[in-house]
Design a protein around this motif. Structure first.
Motif, mmCIF file in Angstrom:
data_model
loop_
_atom_site.group_PDB
_atom_site.id
_atom_site.type_symbol
_atom_site.label_atom_id
_atom_site.label_comp_id
_atom_site.label_asym_id
_atom_site.label_seq_id
_atom_site.Cartn_x
_atom_site.Cartn_y
_atom_site.Cartn_z
ATOM 1 N N TYR A 73 0.847 -1.189 0.000
ATOM 2 C CA TYR A 73 0.000 0.000 0.000
ATOM 3 C C TYR A 73 0.883 1.239 0.000
ATOM 4 O O TYR A 73 1.700 1.441 0.908
ATOM 5 C CB TYR A 73 -0.939 0.023 1.211
ATOM 6 C CG TYR A 73 -1.816 1.243 1.211
ATOM 7 C CD1 TYR A 73 -2.867 1.352 0.307
ATOM 8 C CD2 TYR A 73 -1.573 2.300 2.070
ATOM 9 C CE1 TYR A 73 -3.668 2.484 0.270
ATOM 10 C CE2 TYR A 73 -2.366 3.437 2.040
ATOM 11 C CZ TYR A 73 -3.399 3.517 1.137
ATOM 12 O OH TYR A 73 -4.179 4.639 1.096
ATOM 13 N N ILE A 74 0.735 2.050 -1.030
ATOM 14 C CA ILE A 74 1.481 3.300 -1.141
ATOM 15 C C ILE A 74 0.691 4.358 -0.382
ATOM 16 O O ILE A 74 -0.373 4.783 -0.814
ATOM 17 C CB ILE A 74 1.692 3.691 -2.615
ATOM 18 C CG1 ILE A 74 2.453 2.571 -3.328
ATOM 19 C CG2 ILE A 74 2.424 5.025 -2.715
ATOM 20 C CD1 ILE A 74 2.390 2.644 -4.833
ATOM 21 N N ASP A 75 1.226 4.747 0.759
ATOM 22 C CA ASP A 75 0.524 5.649 1.658
ATOM 23 C C ASP A 75 0.756 7.112 1.290
ATOM 24 O O ASP A 75 -0.196 7.894 1.216
ATOM 25 C CB ASP A 75 0.985 5.375 3.088
ATOM 26 C CG ASP A 75 0.249 6.197 4.118
ATOM 27 O OD1 ASP A 75 -0.967 6.424 3.946
ATOM 28 O OD2 ASP A 75 0.879 6.608 5.103
ATOM 29 N N LEU A 76 2.007 7.488 1.061
ATOM 30 C CA LEU A 76 2.351 8.879 0.752
ATOM 31 C C LEU A 76 3.527 8.905 -0.218
ATOM 32 O O LEU A 76 4.442 8.090 -0.098
ATOM 33 C CB LEU A 76 2.782 9.625 2.027
ATOM 34 C CG LEU A 76 1.768 9.792 3.146
ATOM 35 C CD1 LEU A 76 2.480 10.161 4.446
ATOM 36 C CD2 LEU A 76 0.759 10.862 2.784
ATOM 37 N N ILE A 77 3.493 9.840 -1.129
ATOM 38 C CA ILE A 77 4.641 10.099 -1.996
ATOM 39 C C ILE A 77 4.612 11.583 -2.340
ATOM 40 O O ILE A 77 3.552 12.138 -2.625
ATOM 41 C CB ILE A 77 4.634 9.226 -3.277
ATOM 42 C CG1 ILE A 77 5.896 9.478 -4.121
ATOM 43 C CG2 ILE A 77 3.364 9.413 -4.072
ATOM 44 C CD1 ILE A 77 6.060 8.524 -5.307
#
Length: 146
Positions: A73-77
């Motif tokens: 899961y990509i939470d923040l970028i």
């Protein structure tokens, strides 16, 4: 250069969140304040990679991901606006996806705010597909097989 986050990076990470992500959010001031309070714990729940300029190790972007079974899961970028378009986001995303594959993740997922058109196009360029629009959070859910 991509490396794991150290606690010394947190000030820059928080600044990137404020400058690059908060303006794209639809959340109320009260909701944003709650998220700000939770950020230190949130960053400790997963793993964060930072992108640095090779000449002086200045952090120019980061990606924070969490593993949920076979899901990355990509939470923040976020990438600083001065360094967008220089492939730092692509390198961070590839690094995170590689990290997920090494841990037997089968797919990657991300939620992108409805007004973040550049973010949606970024993921589409990297073979993510829009699964659905989540009206409650006003986000698009995108996914990719790893």
């Amino acid at each position: 250069m991509i490396r794991k986050r150290s606690s010394q990076d947190d000030t820059i990470i928080f600044r990137l969140i404020e400058q690059e992500l908060v303006p794209l959010s639809h959340l109320s001031a009260q909701e944003m304040e709650q998220i700000r309070k939770e950020l230190p714990r949130r960053l400790n729940r997963g793993i964060t990679f930072v992108a640095c300029r090779p000449d002086n190790a200045q952090v120019v972007g980061f990606i924070h991901v969490m593993l949920h079974g076979e899901l990355l899961y990509i939470d923040l970028i976020a990438i600083s606006s001065a360094h967008q378009g220089m492939r730092y986001g692509k390198k961070l995303l590839e690094h995170a996806e590689h990290y997920g594959r090494l841990r037997r993740c089968k797919r990657a997922k991300v939620m992108v705010d409805e007004d973040n058109i550049r973010g949606i196009h970024f993921y589409l360029r990297h073979q993510y597909q829009i699964l659905r629009y989540v009206a409650l959070s006003r986000c698009h859910e995108l996914e990719k097989s790893l």
